[in-house]
Design a protein around this motif. Structure first.
Motif, mmCIF file in Angstrom:
data_model
loop_
_atom_site.group_PDB
_atom_site.id
_atom_site.type_symbol
_atom_site.label_atom_id
_atom_site.label_comp_id
_atom_site.label_asym_id
_atom_site.label_seq_id
_atom_site.Cartn_x
_atom_site.Cartn_y
_atom_site.Cartn_z
ATOM 1 N N ASN A 101 21.319 5.091 16.296
ATOM 2 C CA ASN A 101 20.453 5.440 15.180
ATOM 3 C C ASN A 101 20.847 4.668 13.930
ATOM 4 N N ASP A 102 22.141 4.515 13.675
ATOM 5 C CA ASP A 102 22.592 3.773 12.501
ATOM 6 C C ASP A 102 22.220 2.298 12.597
ATOM 7 N N ARG A 103 22.292 1.703 13.807
ATOM 8 C CA ARG A 103 21.941 0.290 13.969
ATOM 9 C C ARG A 103 20.455 0.067 13.748
ATOM 10 N N ALA A 119 18.505 1.868 11.753
ATOM 11 C CA ALA A 119 18.093 2.314 10.416
ATOM 12 C C ALA A 119 17.853 1.110 9.525
ATOM 13 N N ASN A 158 26.420 6.578 22.446
ATOM 14 C CA ASN A 158 26.532 7.384 21.252
ATOM 15 C C ASN A 158 25.228 7.267 20.469
ATOM 16 N N TRP A 159 24.457 8.334 20.375
ATOM 17 C CA TRP A 159 23.147 8.262 19.748
ATOM 18 C C TRP A 159 23.269 8.020 18.249
ATOM 19 N N ARG A 160 24.345 8.453 17.620
ATOM 20 C CA ARG A 160 24.486 8.248 16.180
ATOM 21 C C ARG A 160 24.674 6.759 15.861
ATOM 22 N N ASN A 161 25.469 6.039 16.669
ATOM 23 C CA ASN A 161 25.641 4.606 16.450
ATOM 24 C C ASN A 161 24.324 3.859 16.657
ATOM 25 N N GLY A 221 22.699 -0.432 9.372
ATOM 26 C CA GLY A 221 23.987 0.256 9.409
ATOM 27 C C GLY A 221 25.075 -0.541 8.738
#
Length: 75
Positions: free
Chosen positions: A65-67, A69, A60-63, A73
């Protein structure tokens, strides 16, 4: 006019071709110096930083990306 300019610049061109002794130029000892220090050679491995990696399924690219950031996250 051009010939006078060339005549005036000729001594500068000849002076630029002068050589500087190797001991004065700062490039190290003379090549013919038998007492010059020689650095020791170390064997270097060409495959030392290798890490075996296997292909994985895309996540999951959103997870991801959030980690990555700022803040990790933590929201």
């Amino acid at each position: 006019m051009i010939s006078r300019l060339l005549a005036a610049l000729a001594p500068l061109a000849v002076a630029a071709c002068a050589t500087v002794p190797a001991t004065v130029s700062g490039y190290g000892p003379l090549p013919e110096d038998p007492h010059a220090a020689v650095p020791a050679l170390r064997p270097a491995s060409v495959v030392a930083p290798y890490q075996h990696r296997v292909p994985v399924e895309p996540g999951n690219w959103r997870n991801l990306n959030d980690r990555q950031a700022p803040g990790g996250g933590a929201s």
